[in-house]
Design a protein around this motif. Structure first.
Motif, PDB file in Angstrom:
ATOM      1  N   VAL A 133       0.829  -1.212   0.000  1.00 33.92           N
ATOM      2  CA  VAL A 133       0.000   0.000   0.000  1.00 33.92           C
ATOM      3  C   VAL A 133       0.859   1.256   0.000  1.00 33.92           C
ATOM      4  O   VAL A 133       0.650   2.168  -0.818  1.00 33.92           O
ATOM      5  N   ILE A 134       1.841   1.330   0.897  1.00 26.77           N
ATOM      6  CA  ILE A 134       2.642   2.555   0.985  1.00 26.77           C
ATOM      7  C   ILE A 134       3.571   2.707  -0.218  1.00 26.77           C
ATOM      8  O   ILE A 134       3.958   3.826  -0.576  1.00 26.77           O
ATOM      9  N   GLN A 135       3.907   1.592  -0.852  1.00 24.33           N
ATOM     10  CA  GLN A 135       4.736   1.669  -2.054  1.00 24.33           C
ATOM     11  C   GLN A 135       3.909   2.114  -3.253  1.00 24.33           C
ATOM     12  O   GLN A 135       4.291   3.031  -3.992  1.00 24.33           O
ATOM     13  N   GLN A 136       2.754   1.463  -3.461  1.00 27.73           N
ATOM     14  CA  GLN A 136       1.933   1.769  -4.629  1.00 27.73           C
ATOM     15  C   GLN A 136       1.183   3.094  -4.487  1.00 27.73           C
ATOM     16  O   GLN A 136       0.672   3.621  -5.475  1.00 27.73           O
ATOM     17  N   PHE A 137       1.102   3.619  -3.289  1.00 31.80           N
ATOM     18  CA  PHE A 137       0.558   4.963  -3.088  1.00 31.80           C
ATOM     19  C   PHE A 137       1.287   5.960  -3.985  1.00 31.80           C
ATOM     20  O   PHE A 137       0.670   6.835  -4.606  1.00 31.80           O
ATOM     21  N   HIS A 138       2.592   5.828  -4.074  1.00 34.06           N
ATOM     22  CA  HIS A 138       3.387   6.745  -4.899  1.00 34.06           C
ATOM     23  C   HIS A 138       3.151   6.486  -6.388  1.00 34.06           C
ATOM     24  O   HIS A 138       3.139   7.427  -7.186  1.00 34.06           O
ATOM     25  N   VAL A 139       2.967   5.217  -6.757  1.00 30.70           N
ATOM     26  CA  VAL A 139       2.739   4.900  -8.170  1.00 30.70           C
ATOM     27  C   VAL A 139       1.378   5.415  -8.621  1.00 30.70           C
ATOM     28  O   VAL A 139       1.218   5.858  -9.760  1.00 30.70           O
ATOM     29  N   VAL A 140       0.383   5.375  -7.726  1.00 30.87           N
ATOM     30  CA  VAL A 140      -0.937   5.931  -8.061  1.00 30.87           C
ATOM     31  C   VAL A 140      -0.818   7.421  -8.396  1.00 30.87           C
ATOM     32  O   VAL A 140      -1.571   7.946  -9.223  1.00 30.87           O
ATOM     33  N   LEU A 141       0.144   8.088  -7.765  1.00 32.44           N
ATOM     34  CA  LEU A 141       0.384   9.517  -8.046  1.00 32.44           C
ATOM     35  C   LEU A 141       1.386   9.711  -9.186  1.00 32.44           C
ATOM     36  O   LEU A 141       1.884  10.821  -9.392  1.00 32.44           O
ATOM     37  N   VAL A 178      -7.332   8.604 -12.329  1.00 34.51           N
ATOM     38  CA  VAL A 178      -7.408   7.294 -12.986  1.00 34.51           C
ATOM     39  C   VAL A 178      -7.427   6.176 -11.939  1.00 34.51           C
ATOM     40  O   VAL A 178      -8.214   5.223 -12.029  1.00 34.51           O
ATOM     41  N   GLY A 179      -6.571   6.293 -10.909  1.00 36.99           N
ATOM     42  CA  GLY A 179      -6.528   5.275  -9.864  1.00 36.99           C
ATOM     43  C   GLY A 179      -7.823   5.207  -9.073  1.00 36.99           C
ATOM     44  O   GLY A 179      -8.322   4.115  -8.777  1.00 36.99           O
ATOM     45  N   VAL A 180      -8.369   6.364  -8.728  1.00 37.04           N
ATOM     46  CA  VAL A 180      -9.627   6.399  -7.969  1.00 37.04           C
ATOM     47  C   VAL A 180     -10.763   5.802  -8.792  1.00 37.04           C
ATOM     48  O   VAL A 180     -11.598   5.041  -8.271  1.00 37.04           O
ATOM     49  N   LEU A 181     -10.818   6.143 -10.083  1.00 34.46           N
ATOM     50  CA  LEU A 181     -11.855   5.568 -10.947  1.00 34.46           C
ATOM     51  C   LEU A 181     -11.724   4.046 -10.990  1.00 34.46           C
ATOM     52  O   LEU A 181     -12.744   3.321 -10.921  1.00 34.46           O
ATOM     53  N   THR A 182     -10.498   3.558 -11.085  1.00 42.20           N
ATOM     54  CA  THR A 182     -10.270   2.106 -11.096  1.00 42.20           C
ATOM     55  C   THR A 182     -10.816   1.462  -9.828  1.00 42.20           C
ATOM     56  O   THR A 182     -11.526   0.447  -9.877  1.00 42.20           O
ATOM     57  N   LEU A 183     -10.521   2.063  -8.687  1.00 41.14           N
ATOM     58  CA  LEU A 183     -10.997   1.515  -7.415  1.00 41.14           C
ATOM     59  C   LEU A 183     -12.518   1.563  -7.304  1.00 41.14           C
ATOM     60  O   LEU A 183     -13.151   0.615  -6.829  1.00 41.14           O
ATOM     61  N   PRO A 348      -2.635   2.436 -17.937  1.00 43.35           N
ATOM     62  CA  PRO A 348      -1.867   3.355 -17.075  1.00 43.35           C
ATOM     63  C   PRO A 348      -1.272   2.628 -15.872  1.00 43.35           C
ATOM     64  O   PRO A 348      -1.898   1.730 -15.292  1.00 43.35           O
ATOM     65  N   MET A 349      -0.090   3.027 -15.485  1.00 44.20           N
ATOM     66  CA  MET A 349       0.541   2.461 -14.300  1.00 44.20           C
ATOM     67  C   MET A 349      -0.314   2.745 -13.055  1.00 44.20           C
ATOM     68  O   MET A 349      -0.401   1.924 -12.140  1.00 44.20           O
ATOM     69  N   ALA A 350      -0.943   3.911 -13.021  1.00 46.57           N
ATOM     70  CA  ALA A 350      -1.763   4.283 -11.864  1.00 46.57           C
ATOM     71  C   ALA A 350      -2.931   3.331 -11.687  1.00 46.57           C
ATOM     72  O   ALA A 350      -3.362   3.049 -10.561  1.00 46.57           O
ATOM     73  N   SER A 351      -3.453   2.814 -12.783  1.00 47.90           N
ATOM     74  CA  SER A 351      -4.582   1.893 -12.703  1.00 47.90           C
ATOM     75  C   SER A 351      -4.150   0.551 -12.113  1.00 47.90           C
ATOM     76  O   SER A 351      -4.831  -0.014 -11.256  1.00 47.90           O
ATOM     77  N   LEU A 352      -3.007   0.054 -12.563  1.00 48.07           N
ATOM     78  CA  LEU A 352      -2.477  -1.177 -11.982  1.00 48.07           C
ATOM     79  C   LEU A 352      -2.150  -0.984 -10.501  1.00 48.07           C
ATOM     80  O   LEU A 352      -2.414  -1.849  -9.675  1.00 48.07           O
ATOM     81  N   ALA A 353      -1.570   0.177 -10.180  1.00 52.54           N
ATOM     82  CA  ALA A 353      -1.214   0.458  -8.794  1.00 52.54           C
ATOM     83  C   ALA A 353      -2.445   0.488  -7.899  1.00 52.54           C
ATOM     84  O   ALA A 353      -2.404   0.044  -6.744  1.00 52.54           O
ATOM     85  N   ALA A 354      -3.548   1.003  -8.418  1.00 54.37           N
ATOM     86  CA  ALA A 354      -4.780   1.045  -7.625  1.00 54.37           C
ATOM     87  C   ALA A 354      -5.266  -0.364  -7.280  1.00 54.37           C
ATOM     88  O   ALA A 354      -5.733  -0.620  -6.163  1.00 54.37           O
ATOM     89  N   VAL A 355      -5.148  -1.278  -8.235  1.00 55.42           N
ATOM     90  CA  VAL A 355      -5.514  -2.673  -7.974  1.00 55.42           C
ATOM     91  C   VAL A 355      -4.638  -3.241  -6.864  1.00 55.42           C
ATOM     92  O   VAL A 355      -5.113  -3.945  -5.961  1.00 55.42           O
ATOM     93  N   LEU A 356      -3.345  -2.919  -6.898  1.00 54.58           N
ATOM     94  CA  LEU A 356      -2.426  -3.434  -5.887  1.00 54.58           C
ATOM     95  C   LEU A 356      -2.678  -2.809  -4.522  1.00 54.58           C
ATOM     96  O   LEU A 356      -2.497  -3.465  -3.491  1.00 54.58           O
ATOM     97  N   VAL A 357      -3.064  -1.533  -4.486  1.00 56.64           N
ATOM     98  CA  VAL A 357      -3.404  -0.902  -3.210  1.00 56.64           C
ATOM     99  C   VAL A 357      -4.553  -1.656  -2.546  1.00 56.64           C
ATOM    100  O   VAL A 357      -4.511  -1.949  -1.344  1.00 56.64           O
ATOM    101  N   LEU A 358      -5.566  -1.986  -3.330  1.00 64.38           N
ATOM    102  CA  LEU A 358      -6.694  -2.737  -2.786  1.00 64.38           C
ATOM    103  C   LEU A 358      -6.257  -4.133  -2.349  1.00 64.38           C
ATOM    104  O   LEU A 358      -6.688  -4.632  -1.302  1.00 64.38           O
TER     105      LEU A 358
END
Length: 509
Positions: A133-141, A178-183, A348-358
């Motif tokens: 979560v704390i790692q992919q937080f940065h990728v979402v941004l 993009v990440g929020v929409l994915t989630l 987008p990388m942010a979209s993949l990162a959002a999946v990983l955050v979840l």
């Protein structure tokens, strides 16, 4: 005839396997790429691992309905390895780790890899979840993650303050959108999807929505990097890499990788056994298959693999009958990479990162803590300290701390003596329970010396499981002194001696 052969002869078995393989493929496609990103590796390397895990390990597996591929549980250790030693070190280390797994399977020690306390396993997964979560937080941004857990935590404030504010249409803001929409799409689909479409993966729809938004608005945010040529996805490890690797410092990493991958695989196999009755797992065969798969991934420059519970549960729930489903899912991954690489490069990388955050959030399970709490606070403490140590240091240290604490707790329980004193005007009762060794002598002496003089004293030893001669001598000497002073003391000496002569495992009341 075993259940596997019976299943393969059912008229609908092939259709069921094909249907299940498509479901698993759709679940695996985003996860393979996302876990590669979380590991600091190109997304294509995760797809290679998924292909090898599906086709090769699926054919050799001792747990036919289990799906193998890149796992979030290894993302942290791979990320740290790549950051510290570069991509070139991963191949040789993975080959050695796979060889250790293969040897363990051949020597039939697979069952021992499952001998890890549940609180350590849950704490390990929770620590991995927090790190993801704390790692992919940065990728979402749309920013690069830091090398360690503490560094990622400390950088969060800066990422928000500099990347998001003021609101001026920066790439961080669009990536976050993009990440929020994915989630949102994932959570809404999981909550409201029709029963007839329950097997359609939410992650795939979420990534599809994020990709559509990024393409429609022509957003200048990072996309995943998938080579156009299938051959470019593979980076063969040269033999010279084995001699160039500093094994004095990295052999421990290879052993840790083998241990953690094996534990996660066999825990997943046990869970698959609980979900269905078609076939039982052969843990030694599964461990050997994982070793062969990881050795090949090491030579191909891909990610390490384990048996993965999310994809395995999807396989079982989709109605898989035989190992064909797992093999076919690997084939679909291969076809998608060979024919649709251009489409994959739109994600987008942010979209993949959002999946990983979840995914990371769901690894920290409140129900695990509540379950452990039923057995007292010590398992919860081991869970918490394992998780915190993993986040603060690294995965191997956290697991070793958890195992060490579990062993200390077990040792304490095995050597703990409980003394309860009940005093009335008429009598004093002293109850001994548990195990009495020389370590308990100070406690015994203090309790006996504090016993009041006057009323008769009764010492009860029926709840003892074992007591050594040192404790017996202390108790008998105290009784003799009190009796010599004219006091009434009752002690079942024969029963006390019996507890000394009877092994702990055979002691009964």
């Amino acid at each position: 005839m075993n259940s596997t052969n019976e299943s393969s002869k059912k008229p609908h078995a092939l259709i069921s396997d094909i249907s299940a393989s498509l479901v698993v493929f759709l679940v695996a496609l985003p996860l393979c790429m996302g876990i590669a990103v979380a590991s600091g590796m190109p997304p294509a390397r995760g797809l290679v691992t998924g292909i090898v895990g599906g086709i090769l390990v699926g054919a050799l597996s001792g747990s036919p309905l289990q799906v193998s591929g890149p796992a979030a549980g290894l993302a942290v250790i791979v990320f740290e390895l790549v950051q510290d030693h570069g991509l070139g070190a991963l191949g040789p280390i993975l080959v050695v780790a796979g060889a250790i797994q293969l040897l363990a399977g051949v020597l039939r020690v697979g069952r021992w890899f499952r001998a890890i306390s549940p609180e350590v396993v849950h704490g390990m997964l929770a620590g991995i979840g927090v790190l993801i979560v704390i790692q992919q937080f940065h990728v979402v941004l749309d920013r690069a993650p830091k090398a360690t857990g503490p560094a990622n935590i400390f950088a969060m404030g800066e990422a928000l303050a500099v990347g998001l504010f003021p609101l001026d249409g920066s790439k961080e803001e669009w990536a976050l959108l993009v990440g929020v929409l994915t989630l949102i799409v994932i959570l809404l689909w999981e909550r409201f999807r029709p029963a007839k479409l329950k097997l359609v993966p939410a992650a795939l729809l979420g990534i599809g929505a994020g990709t559509a938004l990024a393409q429609t608005l022509h957003l200048g945010i990072r996309r995943i990097d998938v080579p156009a040529n299938l051959g470019d996805m593979v980076s063969f490890t040269p033999l010279t890499a084995f001699t160039a690797t500093r094994w004095t410092s990295l052999l421990g990493t290879a052993i840790a990788l083998a241990f953690i991958a094996s534990a996660e695989t066999l825990l997943s196999a046990a869970a698959v056994d609980q979900m269905q009755t078609k076939v039982r797992a052969n843990y030694d065969k599964e461990l050997a298959a994982q070793g062969i798969g990881n050795m090949l991934c090491g030579f191909l420059g891909a990610l390490p693999m384990t048996g993965v519970i999310v994809r395995s549960s999807a396989n079982v729930q989709a109605g898989a009958e035989t190992r064909r489903s797992t093999i076919l899912h690997g084939l679909w991954l291969l076809i998608s990479v060979a024919l649709f690489a251009r489409t994959l490069r739109m994600i987008p990388m942010a979209s993949l990162a959002a999946v990983l955050v979840l995914t990371g959030i769901r690894l920290v399970k409140l129900k695990d803590i509540l379950h452990l709490r039923r057995f007292g606070w010590p398992p919860v403490i081991v869970y918490g300290l394992s998780m915190v140590t993993i986040v603060a240091t690294n995965l191997l240290t956290g697991v070793l701390v958890g195992i060490g604490l579990s062993l200390l707790w077990t040792l304490w329980k095995l050597t703990h003596l409980q003394l309860d004193v009940e005093t009335t005007e008429q009598r004093t009762d002293i109850h001994l329970a548990g195990v009495g060794t020389f370590l308990a002598i100070p406690k015994i002496s203090r309790t006996l010396d504090d016993a009041p003089s006057g009323p008769p004293i009764y010492i009860h030893s029926f709840c003892l499981r074992y007591i050594d001669h040192a404790c017996i001598e202390i108790i008998e000497a105290w009784v003799d002194r009190r009796q010599a002073a004219g006091e009434i003391v009752h002690l079942e000496r024969e029963h006390l001696l019996k507890r000394y002569q009877t092994p702990v495992s055979q002691a009964v009341d």
